[in-house]
Motif scaffolding. Structure first.
Motif, mmCIF file in Angstrom:
data_model
loop_
_atom_site.group_PDB
_atom_site.id
_atom_site.type_symbol
_atom_site.label_atom_id
_atom_site.label_comp_id
_atom_site.label_asym_id
_atom_site.label_seq_id
_atom_site.Cartn_x
_atom_site.Cartn_y
_atom_site.Cartn_z
ATOM 1 N N MET A 29 0.779 -1.179 0.009
ATOM 2 C CA MET A 29 0.030 0.046 -0.050
ATOM 3 C C MET A 29 0.965 1.126 0.045
ATOM 4 S SD MET A 29 -3.213 0.660 2.624
ATOM 5 C CE MET A 29 -4.043 -0.636 2.061
ATOM 6 N N ALA A 30 0.638 2.518 -0.565
ATOM 7 C CA ALA A 30 1.296 3.494 -0.683
ATOM 8 C C ALA A 30 1.444 4.134 0.667
ATOM 9 C CB ALA A 30 0.563 4.577 -1.732
ATOM 10 N N GLU A 31 2.647 4.844 0.723
ATOM 11 C CA GLU A 31 2.864 5.497 2.004
ATOM 12 C C GLU A 31 1.740 6.611 2.412
ATOM 13 O OE1 GLU A 31 6.635 6.431 2.844
ATOM 14 O OE2 GLU A 31 7.745 4.483 2.208
ATOM 15 N N ASN A 32 1.563 7.312 1.186
ATOM 16 C CA ASN A 32 0.706 8.470 1.516
ATOM 17 C C ASN A 32 -0.843 8.257 1.402
ATOM 18 O OD1 ASN A 32 0.401 8.064 -1.131
ATOM 19 N ND2 ASN A 32 1.084 10.202 -1.887
ATOM 20 N N TYR A 33 -1.173 7.014 1.732
ATOM 21 C CA TYR A 33 -2.764 6.470 1.718
ATOM 22 C C TYR A 33 -3.481 7.107 2.716
ATOM 23 C CZ TYR A 33 -6.943 3.519 1.970
ATOM 24 O OH TYR A 33 -7.984 3.151 2.025
ATOM 25 N N THR A 34 -4.532 7.863 2.217
ATOM 26 C CA THR A 34 -5.509 8.282 3.374
ATOM 27 C C THR A 34 -6.674 7.587 3.682
ATOM 28 O OG1 THR A 34 -5.459 9.941 1.967
ATOM 29 C CG2 THR A 34 -5.495 10.666 4.177
ATOM 30 N N ASP A 35 -6.888 6.941 4.725
ATOM 31 C CA ASP A 35 -8.290 6.417 4.904
ATOM 32 C C ASP A 35 -9.381 7.213 4.906
ATOM 33 O OD1 ASP A 35 -10.294 4.458 5.578
ATOM 34 O OD2 ASP A 35 -9.480 4.056 7.582
ATOM 35 N N PRO A 36 -10.323 7.089 3.894
ATOM 36 C CA PRO A 36 -11.463 8.004 3.767
ATOM 37 C C PRO A 36 -12.521 8.037 4.958
ATOM 38 C CG PRO A 36 -11.562 6.208 2.118
ATOM 39 C CD PRO A 36 -10.452 6.297 2.808
ATOM 40 N N SER A 37 -12.391 6.751 5.663
ATOM 41 C CA SER A 37 -13.312 6.751 6.901
ATOM 42 C C SER A 37 -12.747 7.369 8.057
ATOM 43 C CB SER A 37 -13.528 5.424 7.139
ATOM 44 O OG SER A 37 -12.133 4.701 7.700
ATOM 45 N N GLY A 38 -11.310 7.980 7.942
ATOM 46 C CA GLY A 38 -10.759 8.570 9.040
ATOM 47 C C GLY A 38 -11.251 10.245 9.090
#
Length: 57
Positions: free
Chosen positions: A1-10
């Motif tokens: 998974m990419a390091e800059n992945y942002t969880d939309p549920s967050g």
């Protein structure tokens, strides 16, 4: 998974926007089949009457 992945549920604002979004409109009801059935019934009566007229004539 990419390091800059942002969880939309967050993201609370995005989650609330998703929950509060209106549901898409329901699909339109299919057209009535009554005219088709009536037309076929009339055609069948005409064919039966024609065959009877030819057989008896």
């Amino acid at each position: 998974m990419a390091e800059n992945y942002t969880d939309p549920s967050g993201n609370t604002a995005q989650f609330r926007a998703f929950v509060d979004a209106p549901e898409p409109a329901a699909a339109a009801a299919p057209p009535s089949r009554l005219p088709l059935i009536a037309g076929l019934a009339v055609a069948a009566v005409v064919v039966v009457a024609l065959v009877a007229w030819l057989a008896l004539g």
